[in-house]
Enzyme design. Structure first.
Site: not given
Length: 191
Positions: A79, A95, A97-98, A164
């Protein structure tokens, strides 16, 4: 004297949004501009693309790569090395969550560790992508504001019919918008 300038380096980070299905085309579009590209793929993003379909020479790094490289003091730390390699980070898609993790400084996978260790003097662009209900939740605006307060550049999401079936804001920006923003951001970087 011969020009020995290297190509600018773009680290594309993709997360667990269905918009990751556009990764192949995004990478191809970036490569058209004589840029070098590497990809960091979160575990969940790998559900939406096949690394074997990316253009030849584009390396893809996953969480397991971080731990495979490091066994003892003095070994490479992926990293950190990826952050040193890159001139710019493009998180597409980012997204919910991230986004939440990054805005709180959580670094529990390769992608979030790259971003936590990122040199904030270098550009980082992010392209939110999530369901309209997630986008409209009040915490999302707070998290986006945090990233922007650090100098990160938002490529705003757009409204359309999502996978969706819902219609509204939350879809990742169009690829031409993302690439144009990237090119405008890096036009004055000298390497």
């Amino acid at each position: 004297m011969e020009n020995t300038r290297r190509k600018l380096r773009v680290l594309v980070c993709c997360t667990g949004s269905v918009a990751t299905i556009k990764l192949k085309q995004l990478v191809e579009d970036i490569l058209k501009h004589e840029l070098e590209v590497r990809v960091v793929a979160s575990e969940r993003s790998q559900h939406f693309f096949d690394a074997g379909e990316l253009p030849a020479g584009v390396e893809v790094f996953r969480d397991a790569d971080e731990w495979a490289m490091w066994t003892k003091r003095g070994d490479p730390v992926l990293h950190i090395d990826l952050g040193k390699w890159a001139d710019v980070v493009l998180v597409a898609p980012l997204d919910a969550n991230t986004l939440a993790k990054i805005s709180q400084g959580i670094c529990d996978n390769l992608l979030t560790c790259v971003i936590r260790a990122w040199d904030i003097k270098k550009p980082l662009l992010f392209c939110p992508a999530m369901n309209t209900r997630m986008w409209e939740h009040p915490v999302t605006a707070t998290q986006i504001s945090a990233l922007k307060s650090w100098g990160y550049i938002e490529v705003p999401c757009i409204a359309k019919t999502l996978m969706c079936g819902d219609t509204g804001l939350g879809a990742m920006a169009e690829l031409n918008t993302i690439v144009a923003t990237l090119l405008g951001t890096i036009e004055n970087i000298v390497v």
